[in-house]
Design an enzyme around this catalytic site. Structure first.
Site, PDB file in Angstrom:
ATOM      1  N   SER A  35     -10.120  10.191 -44.490  1.00 43.64           N
ATOM      2  CA  SER A  35     -11.126  10.660 -43.525  1.00 43.64           C
ATOM      3  C   SER A  35     -10.117  10.962 -42.374  1.00 43.64           C
ATOM      4  CB  SER A  35     -12.017   9.306 -42.775  1.00 43.64           C
ATOM      5  OG  SER A  35     -11.274   8.171 -42.894  1.00 43.64           O
ATOM      6  N   ASP A  73      -4.939   5.827 -48.307  1.00 40.91           N
ATOM      7  CA  ASP A  73      -5.474   6.408 -49.273  1.00 40.91           C
ATOM      8  C   ASP A  73      -4.948   7.300 -50.273  1.00 40.91           C
ATOM      9  OD1 ASP A  73      -8.792   6.401 -49.875  1.00 40.91           O
ATOM     10  OD2 ASP A  73      -9.541   7.096 -48.391  1.00 40.91           O
ATOM     11  N   LYS A 101      -5.496   2.826 -52.990  1.00 39.00           N
ATOM     12  CA  LYS A 101      -7.037   3.413 -53.015  1.00 39.00           C
ATOM     13  C   LYS A 101      -6.939   4.568 -53.824  1.00 39.00           C
ATOM     14  CE  LYS A 101     -10.406   3.808 -49.946  1.00 39.00           C
ATOM     15  NZ  LYS A 101     -10.935   4.868 -50.004  1.00 39.00           N
ATOM     16  N   GLU A 103     -10.152   7.416 -55.389  1.00 36.55           N
ATOM     17  CA  GLU A 103     -12.013   7.912 -55.869  1.00 36.55           C
ATOM     18  C   GLU A 103     -11.594   7.546 -57.531  1.00 36.55           C
ATOM     19  OE1 GLU A 103     -13.411  11.234 -53.588  1.00 36.55           O
ATOM     20  OE2 GLU A 103     -12.716   9.924 -51.332  1.00 36.55           O
ATOM     21  N   GLU A 170     -19.076   3.563 -51.564  1.00 36.59           N
ATOM     22  CA  GLU A 170     -19.351   4.801 -50.137  1.00 36.59           C
ATOM     23  C   GLU A 170     -21.210   4.862 -50.798  1.00 36.59           C
ATOM     24  OE1 GLU A 170     -16.483   6.917 -49.227  1.00 36.59           O
ATOM     25  OE2 GLU A 170     -17.906   8.311 -47.972  1.00 36.59           O
TER      26      GLU A 170
HETATM   27  O1  KIV Z   1     -11.678   7.790 -46.219  1.00 41.62           O
HETATM   28  C1  KIV Z   1     -11.735   6.899 -45.324  1.00 41.62           C
HETATM   29  O2  KIV Z   1     -12.318   6.473 -44.577  1.00 41.62           O
HETATM   30  C2  KIV Z   1     -13.050   6.334 -47.129  1.00 41.62           C
HETATM   31  C3  KIV Z   1     -13.422   4.868 -46.604  1.00 41.62           C
HETATM   32  C4  KIV Z   1     -15.143   5.746 -45.913  1.00 41.62           C
HETATM   33  C5  KIV Z   1     -14.087   4.274 -47.007  1.00 41.62           C
HETATM   34  O3  KIV Z   1     -12.826   6.745 -47.774  1.00 41.62           O
END
Ligand code: KIV
Length: 246
Positions: A35, A73, A101, A103, A170
């Site tokens: 994000s 991420d 993490k 997806e 999400e």
């Molecule tokens: O990128 C992010 O901030 C996220 C969260 C919204 C879970 O993946």
């Protein structure tokens, strides 16, 4: 914490001061989310975020955190194969992340296994997948139909079996989030998925009102930092133009 019935708290950070403030506040998890692309870098969505950008911000966050678990991420197209996923995950660990993490659930099992079998803690992310927003045509609620609900439960089970320690849900229909939460033994961390998850995560800019041009419907901001920045900037501009002492 799930076994003890303690709710897990998670927020995003992309820089040293925010990470340090959240850590000092006692947050359990700090996610360097992609994000970043929207709330910091000014991109339209997360699909333009690069590995280089994510590593740069992960290093800054890691420098500010003493207690919380730092998760990074993995950006789009940095985990297309299991080998690439492991190579990317290792770069995040070198940058200071304690976990990564990505997806997807069932469709990413080989990537998840490559990461967890190498001993790198892994958090899954299912439901609405921001990296697929272009194919999906928007940010849509997941789990509305029986087949979508079944697919989500299968995703969560597959992620757990592949070694994930937790899974982000999400924008999942709250009743389906509740069913997933009781179907798996690892914690679910919800965002816009109701109160039955084992924990909650938000984008910090949404929580503190630092990105006032768009706030997701499910967020109730706790502060209006954007207004404070504008107020301070205007006060400085006025004092400077008036020739006042700064
Ligand atoms: O990128 C992010 O901030 C996220 C969260 C919204 C879970 O993946």
């Amino acid at each position: 914490m799930k076994r003890r019935g303690e709710r897990i708290t998670a927020l995003t950070a992309y820089d040293y001061p925010t990470a340090r403030l959240l850590d000092e506040s006692g947050i359990d998890i700090i996610l360097v989310g992609d994000s970043l692309g929207m709330v910091v870098l000014g991109y339209k969505d997360t699909t333009r975020v690069t590995l280089k950008e994510m590593l740069h911000h992960t290093r800054a966050v890691a420098r500010g955190v003493k207690q919380a678990l730092v998760i990074a991420d993995m950006p789009i197209h940095t985990y297309d194969t299991p080998e690439q996923a492991l190579h990317t995950a290792r770069q995040f660990v070198d940058a200071g992340a304690q976990a990564v993490k990505l997806e997807g659930g069932v469709s990413r099992v080989t990537q998840i296994e490559a990461i967890t079998q190498a001993g790198i803690p892994f958090m899954a992310h299912i439901g609405m997948l921001p990296q697929s927003v272009r194919e999906e045509g928007g940010y849509k609620v997941k789990g509305r139909t029986q087949s979508e609900a079944e697919a989500l439960i299968a995703d969560a089970r597959a992620a757990e079996k592949a070694g994930a320690f937790s899974v982000v849900l999400e924008i999942v229909v709250p009743e389906i989030a509740r069913q997933i939460t009781s179907a798996i033994s690892i914690p679910t961390i919800g965002i816009g998925s109701g109160e039955h998850c084992d924990g909650q995560i938000l984008v910090t800019h949404d929580l503190i009102g630092l990105f006032p041009w768009f706030t997701p419907k499910f967020v109730s901001p706790e502060a209006r930092v954007a207004d404070e920045i504008r107020r301070a900037a205007r006060a400085f501009i006025e004092r400077t133009r008036a020739g006042d002492k700064i």
